[in-house]
Structures are given as C-alpha cells and as structure tokens.
Write a protein that holds these residues in place. Structure first.
Motif, PDB file in Angstrom:
ATOM      1  N   GLU A  99       0.827  -1.209   0.000  1.00  0.00           N
ATOM      2  CA  GLU A  99       0.000   0.000   0.000  1.00  0.00           C
ATOM      3  C   GLU A  99       0.863   1.261   0.000  1.00  0.00           C
ATOM      4  OE1 GLU A  99      -3.211   0.244   2.675  1.00  0.00           O
ATOM      5  OE2 GLU A  99      -4.123  -1.626   2.019  1.00  0.00           O
ATOM      6  N   GLU A 100       1.976   1.240   0.734  1.00  0.00           N
ATOM      7  CA  GLU A 100       2.866   2.402   0.744  1.00  0.00           C
ATOM      8  C   GLU A 100       3.469   2.631  -0.637  1.00  0.00           C
ATOM      9  OE1 GLU A 100       5.636   1.618   3.893  1.00  0.00           O
ATOM     10  OE2 GLU A 100       4.488   2.825   5.331  1.00  0.00           O
ATOM     11  N   ALA A 101       3.767   1.558  -1.353  1.00  0.00           N
ATOM     12  CA  ALA A 101       4.304   1.683  -2.709  1.00  0.00           C
ATOM     13  C   ALA A 101       3.271   2.353  -3.617  1.00  0.00           C
ATOM     14  CB  ALA A 101       4.688   0.316  -3.262  1.00  0.00           C
ATOM     15  N   TYR A 102       2.010   1.957  -3.463  1.00  0.00           N
ATOM     16  CA  TYR A 102       0.941   2.568  -4.258  1.00  0.00           C
ATOM     17  C   TYR A 102       0.812   4.054  -3.939  1.00  0.00           C
ATOM     18  CZ  TYR A 102      -3.664   3.487  -6.216  1.00  0.00           C
ATOM     19  OH  TYR A 102      -4.702   4.016  -6.931  1.00  0.00           O
ATOM     20  N   LEU A 103       0.805   4.381  -2.664  1.00  0.00           N
ATOM     21  CA  LEU A 103       0.644   5.765  -2.246  1.00  0.00           C
ATOM     22  C   LEU A 103       1.843   6.611  -2.660  1.00  0.00           C
ATOM     23  CD1 LEU A 103      -0.889   5.108   1.271  1.00  0.00           C
ATOM     24  CD2 LEU A 103      -2.080   5.882  -0.786  1.00  0.00           C
ATOM     25  N   ALA A 104       3.040   6.023  -2.629  1.00  0.00           N
ATOM     26  CA  ALA A 104       4.232   6.740  -3.090  1.00  0.00           C
ATOM     27  C   ALA A 104       4.090   7.100  -4.563  1.00  0.00           C
ATOM     28  CB  ALA A 104       5.481   5.900  -2.856  1.00  0.00           C
ATOM     29  N   GLY A 105       3.561   6.167  -5.346  1.00  0.00           N
ATOM     30  CA  GLY A 105       3.323   6.453  -6.756  1.00  0.00           C
ATOM     31  C   GLY A 105       2.324   7.575  -6.948  1.00  0.00           C
ATOM     32  N   LEU A 106       1.316   7.592  -6.108  1.00  0.00           N
ATOM     33  CA  LEU A 106       0.282   8.618  -6.205  1.00  0.00           C
ATOM     34  C   LEU A 106       0.830  10.005  -5.884  1.00  0.00           C
ATOM     35  CD1 LEU A 106      -2.790   8.313  -6.813  1.00  0.00           C
ATOM     36  CD2 LEU A 106      -3.172   8.508  -4.348  1.00  0.00           C
ATOM     37  N   LEU A 107       1.835  10.064  -5.006  1.00  0.00           N
ATOM     38  CA  LEU A 107       2.361  11.354  -4.549  1.00  0.00           C
ATOM     39  C   LEU A 107       3.704  11.728  -5.169  1.00  0.00           C
ATOM     40  CD1 LEU A 107       1.596  10.932  -0.727  1.00  0.00           C
ATOM     41  CD2 LEU A 107       0.342  12.372  -2.345  1.00  0.00           C
ATOM     42  N   HIS A 108       4.250  10.865  -6.030  1.00  0.00           N
ATOM     43  CA  HIS A 108       5.645  11.043  -6.430  1.00  0.00           C
ATOM     44  C   HIS A 108       5.895  12.321  -7.228  1.00  0.00           C
ATOM     45  CE1 HIS A 108       4.462   9.600 -10.442  1.00  0.00           C
ATOM     46  NE2 HIS A 108       5.647   9.992 -10.873  1.00  0.00           N
ATOM     47  N   ASN A 109       4.880  12.856  -7.884  1.00  0.00           N
ATOM     48  CA  ASN A 109       5.107  14.048  -8.710  1.00  0.00           C
ATOM     49  C   ASN A 109       4.473  15.299  -8.115  1.00  0.00           C
ATOM     50  OD1 ASN A 109       2.466  13.304  -9.134  1.00  0.00           O
ATOM     51  ND2 ASN A 109       2.659  12.968 -11.342  1.00  0.00           N
ATOM     52  N   VAL A 110       4.253  15.313  -6.794  1.00  0.00           N
ATOM     53  CA  VAL A 110       3.643  16.485  -6.165  1.00  0.00           C
ATOM     54  C   VAL A 110       4.517  17.729  -6.340  1.00  0.00           C
ATOM     55  CG1 VAL A 110       4.659  16.010  -3.896  1.00  0.00           C
ATOM     56  CG2 VAL A 110       2.568  17.333  -4.046  1.00  0.00           C
ATOM     57  N   GLY A 111       5.822  17.554  -6.442  1.00  0.00           N
ATOM     58  CA  GLY A 111       6.705  18.688  -6.661  1.00  0.00           C
ATOM     59  C   GLY A 111       6.431  19.391  -7.984  1.00  0.00           C
ATOM     60  N   ARG A 112       5.916  18.650  -8.960  1.00  0.00           N
ATOM     61  CA  ARG A 112       5.549  19.259 -10.245  1.00  0.00           C
ATOM     62  C   ARG A 112       4.414  20.263 -10.043  1.00  0.00           C
ATOM     63  NH1 ARG A 112       7.844  19.156 -15.054  1.00  0.00           N
ATOM     64  NH2 ARG A 112       6.025  18.474 -16.225  1.00  0.00           N
TER      65      ARG A 112
END
Length: 310
Positions: A188-201
């Motif tokens: 689940e953390e891997a999924y959530l990391a993917g969901l948030l990985h481009n927040v800096g954009r």
C-alpha cells in the motif's frame, strides 16, 4: 523570511478546530503530552531530512515560492479525527461526506486495478473499511493536492496529465511490490508513493506557470528532472520530498518521493516503497536508462540487462 525553520505546533486532541488552524500556521502539529524522546525524534528527523534534501539552495528556492500548498482541509480533519485513539471508521466516512467530489474519486481508486475487486464498490463506508484509515487519509492528500492546482489555467492540461501518470505509476509500483511478496503495508505504501511522487511538479507549475508551460517537457523522467533543475534550480523529487517531510508523512513515503530518481542516495538496504516506485517509473512509456542497476543489485534483486529492470 526564514525558510530553513520548520514550525511545530502543539494542541490538545479535544479541540479539532485548533488542529485545523494549526495546519495553516505550522508544518507539523503534535500532542501537548508528547514525550521528550518522541519530540527529539521528530526534530532529528526534520534536521536529517534537511541535511539530505534541504541544501541551502533548495531551501532558499522553496522559501522564495509564493504558493506552497497548505495541508488540505479534509486531510487535516481526517488527521484530527484519527488522533483520537477511540475513533471509528464511521467518523472517517463522515468527514469525507462533506466533499462529494472527493467521494467520487475515492470510489474510483478503490474500484481500480489496485484492489482487483470482482465486484464494484459504490458505498463509501464499505470503501473506507476496505482501504483502512491510514491509506484513505494519504489517498485524500494525493487527490486534494492535485485538485488544489486544477485551476491553474495554462498549466491545467499538464497537471491533468501528471495526475493520470501518477495513477498509472501507483498501480505499477503496487504490482512490483506484490511480485516481491512483501507485506501488505509495503504494498500500500508503494501505491501511495506512486500517487504522490510528482507532487513537486504541482508546486513548480503553481508558482512558475508561465515558464512551466513555455518549456517542452519530455516523457523521459531523467531528462525532465534535468530540465527542472536547470530551469528552476530544483527538481520535483526533492521539492516533493521536502514538502511531504515537513508535513510529517511516514518516512517511507517521503524517502520514496524524494529519491525515486536517485535511489542510491537513500542508503536503503532492502526492498522498500522507494524500490517499487523507482522501477515503476523506469517502466513508464518513453523513459529509458532510468533504472539504477547497481542499486537493485545492492539489494540482492535480479536485473534484466536487456530492459534494465527486475
């Protein structure tokens, strides 16, 4: 004026309104009863994050931005509810019911390939029970952050594309974690990391929209990050990691977002959400030579030399 300072506020659990106000005044809030050791850990973690991410140049850049996203209200409310040890899932669902649009997106995700359900879920309470409170709160954070920047005019199309990309990367990261037979929490953390990985954009687009839309953005993530660092002085991985870290998200999520393009900097010694995210991005269409084979081999993971991934 002091971008290197992380503001920590303490308010009692019995006054959610205080917590909501603190969300706009501080990066992190804690209980007044927080013990010295726990507070010391929080401070040490913040200092450590700045040491690894917060170079003077990055901190100065972040401090100069006019629009740094505040903690979304719904997310702050969920965190406030969950801070009560006696909270129940009904209370979580009640918070979500205040935002019908958010409910639709939550149900879209729970019915996505992530959960692989044979039967569609249309009831919010069932969805919350299935996903769990910790997962639902971080999912709400990801959705709310993207929605915050959905009114950026010229940058709107680019950010819509980033949201769809985040969903695709999140699903791939989840599948990679499952293939490694790690625990459900890491999946689940891997999924959530993917969901948030481009927040800096989102941060870059909201503050520097004219320059952001004027640039030609390649599909290849390595090239894209290099352009960001050249044009703005910082890339979206380190900006996103700095933002999520100061908000107090789990270390595993912060590390994955901050170092997914350069995983060797994490000093990780075993498979983690960072590993899953790194490989997932490497498998994205148009991205080449992204996967760090030496990093994977250091974890004892096999590498496909022809494709550069597990």
């Amino acid at each position: 004026h002091h971008p290197q300072v992380t503001r920590v506020a303490a308010f009692p659990n019995d006054n959610p309104d205080h917590n909501l106000r603190a969300a706009n005044a501080a990066h992190v809030y804690v209980k007044p009863t927080t013990q010295e050791r726990e507070l010391g850990h929080l401070i040490g973690r913040t200092v450590g994050l700045q040491a690894r991410l917060g170079t003077e140049k990055l901190i100065a850049f972040a401090g100069s931005l006019q629009r740094i996203p505040s903690v979304p209200r719904v997310y702050a409310e969920l965190r406030s509810v969950m801070s009560n040890p006696d909270f129940d899932l009904e209370a979580v669902a009640n918070v979500l019911h205040r935002d019908p649009g958010l409910i639709v997106k939550v149900l879209q995700v729970v019915n996505s390939a992530f959960y692989g359900l044979r039967q569609r879920i249309s009831d919010l309470h069932h969805a919350v029970a299935l996903m769990g409170s910790a997962t639902i709160s971080t999912l709400v954070l990801g959705i709310s952050l993207h929605d915050q920047f959905a009114v950026l005019g010229a940058a709107r199309r680019a950010l819509d594309e980033e949201w769809h990309r985040a969903l695709a990367v999140a699903d791939a990261a989840k599948r990679i974690a499952e293939a490694e037979h790690v625990g459900s929490e890491t999946v689940e953390e891997a999924y959530l990391a993917g969901l948030l990985h481009n927040v800096g954009r989102l941060v870059l687009a909201s503050n520097l929209s004219d320059r952001f839309t004027a640039l030609e953005w390649p599909a290849d993530r390595s090239e894209l990050i290099a352009i960001e660092r050249s044009a703005f002085g910082a890339g979206h991985p380190e900006l996103g990691g700095l933002l999520l870290g100061t908000w107090g998200l789990d270390d595993a999520l912060v590390e994955a977002v901050a170092f997914y393009a350069e995983p060797a900097k994490s000093f990780g010694t075993r498979f983690s959400p960072l590993t899953a995210l790194h490989v997932a991005v490497g498998l994205s269409p148009g991205t080449k030579n992204f996967v760090d084979e030496a990093y994977l081999e250091s974890l004892g993971l096999p590498v496909d030399r022809d494709h550069g991934h597990e």
